[in-house]
Design an enzyme around this catalytic site. Structure first.
Site, PDB file in Angstrom:
ATOM      1  N   SER A 118      79.515  26.700   6.985  1.00 13.41           N
ATOM      2  CA  SER A 118      77.569  27.134   6.427  1.00 13.41           C
ATOM      3  C   SER A 118      76.315  25.584   6.965  1.00 13.41           C
ATOM      4  O   SER A 118      75.389  25.805   6.689  1.00 13.41           O
ATOM      5  CB  SER A 118      77.476  26.881   4.777  1.00 13.41           C
ATOM      6  OG  SER A 118      78.596  26.239   4.774  1.00 13.41           O
ATOM      7  N   GLY A 119      77.117  24.967   7.408  1.00 19.47           N
ATOM      8  CA  GLY A 119      76.153  23.618   7.685  1.00 19.47           C
ATOM      9  C   GLY A 119      75.591  22.945   7.379  1.00 19.47           C
ATOM     10  O   GLY A 119      74.419  22.620   7.635  1.00 19.47           O
ATOM     11  N   GLY A 120      75.397  23.002   5.410  1.00 19.37           N
ATOM     12  CA  GLY A 120      74.400  22.707   4.773  1.00 19.37           C
ATOM     13  C   GLY A 120      73.353  23.778   4.489  1.00 19.37           C
ATOM     14  O   GLY A 120      72.231  23.409   3.301  1.00 19.37           O
ATOM     15  N   GLU A 157      86.745  24.153  16.323  1.00 21.28           N
ATOM     16  CA  GLU A 157      85.491  24.542  16.024  1.00 21.28           C
ATOM     17  C   GLU A 157      84.342  23.035  16.322  1.00 21.28           C
ATOM     18  O   GLU A 157      84.176  21.540  15.966  1.00 21.28           O
ATOM     19  CB  GLU A 157      85.173  23.427  14.148  1.00 21.28           C
ATOM     20  CG  GLU A 157      84.453  23.579  13.121  1.00 21.28           C
ATOM     21  CD  GLU A 157      84.209  22.588  12.137  1.00 21.28           C
ATOM     22  OE1 GLU A 157      83.946  23.132  11.401  1.00 21.28           O
ATOM     23  OE2 GLU A 157      85.704  22.770  11.448  1.00 21.28           O
ATOM     24  N   LYS A 184      93.035  23.361  11.126  1.00 22.04           N
ATOM     25  CA  LYS A 184      91.064  22.894  12.078  1.00 22.04           C
ATOM     26  C   LYS A 184      91.126  21.462  12.551  1.00 22.04           C
ATOM     27  O   LYS A 184      91.822  19.997  12.017  1.00 22.04           O
ATOM     28  CB  LYS A 184      90.540  22.534  10.696  1.00 22.04           C
ATOM     29  CG  LYS A 184      88.898  23.357  10.725  1.00 22.04           C
ATOM     30  CD  LYS A 184      88.365  23.173   9.602  1.00 22.04           C
ATOM     31  CE  LYS A 184      87.248  21.350   9.524  1.00 22.04           C
ATOM     32  NZ  LYS A 184      86.752  20.653   8.346  1.00 22.04           N
ATOM     33  N   GLU A 243      80.866  22.117  15.828  1.00 20.03           N
ATOM     34  CA  GLU A 243      79.559  22.589  14.942  1.00 20.03           C
ATOM     35  C   GLU A 243      78.586  21.378  15.334  1.00 20.03           C
ATOM     36  O   GLU A 243      77.959  20.175  16.121  1.00 20.03           O
ATOM     37  CB  GLU A 243      79.939  21.420  13.931  1.00 20.03           C
ATOM     38  CG  GLU A 243      78.805  21.617  12.709  1.00 20.03           C
ATOM     39  CD  GLU A 243      79.021  20.980  11.168  1.00 20.03           C
ATOM     40  OE1 GLU A 243      77.846  21.137  10.197  1.00 20.03           O
ATOM     41  OE2 GLU A 243      80.187  20.959  10.831  1.00 20.03           O
ATOM     42  N   TYR A 281      81.286  13.647   7.265  1.00 22.60           N
ATOM     43  CA  TYR A 281      82.527  14.393   7.250  1.00 22.60           C
ATOM     44  C   TYR A 281      83.000  13.837   5.984  1.00 22.60           C
ATOM     45  O   TYR A 281      83.525  12.573   6.494  1.00 22.60           O
ATOM     46  CB  TYR A 281      82.523  15.426   8.253  1.00 22.60           C
ATOM     47  CG  TYR A 281      83.811  16.372   7.727  1.00 22.60           C
ATOM     48  CD1 TYR A 281      83.061  18.001   6.342  1.00 22.60           C
ATOM     49  CD2 TYR A 281      85.002  16.236   8.436  1.00 22.60           C
ATOM     50  CE1 TYR A 281      83.992  18.082   5.929  1.00 22.60           C
ATOM     51  CE2 TYR A 281      85.918  17.496   7.254  1.00 22.60           C
ATOM     52  CZ  TYR A 281      85.660  18.105   6.635  1.00 22.60           C
ATOM     53  OH  TYR A 281      86.285  19.255   6.316  1.00 22.60           O
ATOM     54  N   ASP A 323      88.919  21.139   2.531  1.00 25.77           N
ATOM     55  CA  ASP A 323      89.536  19.765   3.865  1.00 25.77           C
ATOM     56  C   ASP A 323      88.772  18.841   3.664  1.00 25.77           C
ATOM     57  O   ASP A 323      89.247  17.564   4.182  1.00 25.77           O
ATOM     58  CB  ASP A 323      89.876  20.625   4.852  1.00 25.77           C
ATOM     59  CG  ASP A 323      88.539  20.986   5.117  1.00 25.77           C
ATOM     60  OD1 ASP A 323      87.566  21.318   4.350  1.00 25.77           O
ATOM     61  OD2 ASP A 323      88.634  20.432   6.512  1.00 25.77           O
ATOM     62  N   LYS A 341      85.058  28.029  14.414  1.00 29.27           N
ATOM     63  CA  LYS A 341      84.345  27.579  13.672  1.00 29.27           C
ATOM     64  C   LYS A 341      82.792  27.410  14.144  1.00 29.27           C
ATOM     65  O   LYS A 341      83.084  26.387  14.037  1.00 29.27           O
ATOM     66  CB  LYS A 341      85.015  26.943  12.450  1.00 29.27           C
ATOM     67  CG  LYS A 341      84.139  26.726  11.134  1.00 29.27           C
ATOM     68  CD  LYS A 341      85.252  26.158  10.252  1.00 29.27           C
ATOM     69  CE  LYS A 341      84.586  25.625   8.923  1.00 29.27           C
ATOM     70  NZ  LYS A 341      85.528  25.107   7.647  1.00 29.27           N
ATOM     71  N   ARG A 349      91.292  14.191  -8.522  1.00 25.80           N
ATOM     72  CA  ARG A 349      91.543  15.172  -6.652  1.00 25.80           C
ATOM     73  C   ARG A 349      91.890  16.391  -7.274  1.00 25.80           C
ATOM     74  O   ARG A 349      92.157  17.820  -7.296  1.00 25.80           O
ATOM     75  CB  ARG A 349      91.528  14.334  -5.427  1.00 25.80           C
ATOM     76  CG  ARG A 349      90.510  14.062  -4.941  1.00 25.80           C
ATOM     77  CD  ARG A 349      90.401  12.673  -3.832  1.00 25.80           C
ATOM     78  NE  ARG A 349      91.978  12.964  -3.726  1.00 25.80           N
ATOM     79  CZ  ARG A 349      92.332  11.099  -3.767  1.00 25.80           C
ATOM     80  NH1 ARG A 349      91.465  10.020  -4.334  1.00 25.80           N
ATOM     81  NH2 ARG A 349      93.762  10.320  -3.604  1.00 25.80           N
ATOM     82  N   SER A 381      83.661  30.144   7.018  1.00 27.76           N
ATOM     83  CA  SER A 381      84.867  29.332   6.673  1.00 27.76           C
ATOM     84  C   SER A 381      83.336  27.981   5.864  1.00 27.76           C
ATOM     85  O   SER A 381      83.048  27.429   6.000  1.00 27.76           O
ATOM     86  CB  SER A 381      85.566  28.761   7.466  1.00 27.76           C
ATOM     87  OG  SER A 381      86.126  27.779   7.415  1.00 27.76           O
TER      88      SER A 381
END
Length: 395
Positions: free
Chosen positions: A306-308, A222, A182, A224, A395, A70, A264, A92, A333
């Site tokens: 996963s956040g990097g 989510e 999301k 984060e 993001y 996304d 998430k 894309r 995810s």
């Protein structure tokens, strides 16, 4: 410049009974049902209640997780730029076609989060991307937030915008075939986090979740907790407890049905710049302790971001969390942790499409095994072991 017409159609599998034959409701019939509890409290449930539960359970099915694809057009442009491709809709489209048409992807992926452009997009061969996903046994989802903006009165923190017009947009997304949503907001440990930022994040998530359920979409919740910082794992754990306590307080205040949501969360890890690194076993221990203290068993699925982290690190940590029983479906995810090697293998070249899809399937299969607690880490490439943390990542 590589051509955008890069892909061929791939074999697909049948649609699930969950999606097949399901009538699309008109938004106007979405009403609320009020249930009385013995305590005297009332909990409102959308007329989509049964469908929401079914969708959530389908996404949280054994051995499967979510492909987060996304990325906004700007972020997708950065990914394309890394392989020398211009950020055009055609390019894309070519990349997204490559992802959704990977043969057998639905064996490992139960849901795909799409950007709005992708939800309404067709493949390079003219087939609706939503239909390709359904044929792959994958539930289409949609990113509905409008991004982060500065939070006035805070310690240089952010809040997530997008509640204005969300109900009508969600109804339209449902008509287009989306069945979950999301909304991503963030909390920064180096910046406090301030009580204002935590409360704003929790309230925004709760309002979004209630609106989504009223329009037939299972909300992914989510907040984060960013990896940025030098803090240790105990500090992350402390902040995560605070954030999730606030989130579930406001979810309850907004009458959100817990059986019809997915979470998430970030894994509980040290800050990316902390000198003390944590093993997968330590990450699993802290993260599961957080879930046990803060997450009701009614929630069907915990789909970690996963956040990097590197592709392998994210998989190892997920596998460690599935070494012992728990009341949830603990899965993934992932965006970059599924796509990184795939994207670099493709490089925008038509002759690399099959190899790129195989790279995607390798990562999806590895995380499927991790969801079942059966991943060994053997045979992983050096590329998959490279960390992807970007300080101050936008993001």
């Amino acid at each position: 410049m590589a051509s955008a017409s890069l892909l061929k159609t791939s074999p697909v599998i049948n649609k699930t009974d969950f999606i097949k034959g399901q009538a699309l409701r008109q938004p106007s019939v979405s009403v609320s049902v009020v249930r009385s509890h013995p305590s005297g409290l009332t909990v409102r449930a959308s007329s989509y209640a049964d469908e929401l539960v079914k969708t959530a359970k389908t996404v949280a099915s054994p051995g499967r997780g979510i492909l987060a694809m996304d990325e906004s057009n700007a972020t997708c442009g950065k990914r394309l730029d890394s392989i020398g491709l211009e950020n055009t809709e055609a390019n894309r489209q070519a990349y997204r076609t490559l992802l959704v048409s990977a043969p057998g992807l639905g064996n490992y992926i139960s849901g795909a989060i799409l950007f709005e452009e992708t939800l309404y997009q067709s493949t390079v061969d003219g087939k609706k991307i939503v239909d390709v996903l359904l044929e792959q046994n994958i539930v289409p989802g949609i990113k509905v937030d409008k991004g982060l903006v500065p939070l006035a009165g805070s310690n240089n923190e952010s809040w997530c915008q997008g509640l204005d017009g969300l109900a009508s947009r969600s109804a339209a997304y449902y008509q287009q075939g989306a069945r979950f949503a999301k909304w991503r907001t963030v909390v920064s440990i180096p910046n406090g986090p301030s009580a204002l930022a935590v409360k704003e994040a929790a309230w925004g998530l709760a309002r979004y979740a209630a609106i989504s359920q009223d329009n037939g979409l299972v909300p992914i919740v989510e907040p984060e907790i960013l990896l940025d910082g030098e803090h240790n794992i105990d500090r992350t754990f402390e902040v995560a407890q605070q954030v999730w306590a606030e989130v579930f307080f406001y979810l309850a205040e907004n009458n959100v049905m817990f059986e019809g949501i997915l979470l998430k969360p970030s894994m509980v890890t040290p800050g990316a710049e902390c000198k003390e690194r944590a093993t997968p076993e330590q990450v699993a221990d802290y993260t599961l302790k957080l879930l046990q203290r803060r997450i009701p068993p009614a929630v069907p699925g915990i789909m970690f971001l996963s956040g990097g982290q590197s592709e392998v690190e994210a998989t190892l940590n997920l596998n460690a969390m599935n070494q012992s029983p728990n009341p949830w479906h603990v899965s993934f995810s992932y965006a970059r942790a599924l796509q990184n090697t795939c994207l670099k293998t493709w490089g925008g070249r038509p002759e690399n499409v099959q190899a790129a899809q195989e790279a995607l399937l390798t990562r999806a299969s590895a995380n499927s095994l991790a969801q079942l607690g059966k991943y060994t880490g053997e045979g992983e490439s050096e590329e998959a072991k490279k960390g992807m943390f970007v300080k101050g990542y936008v993001y």
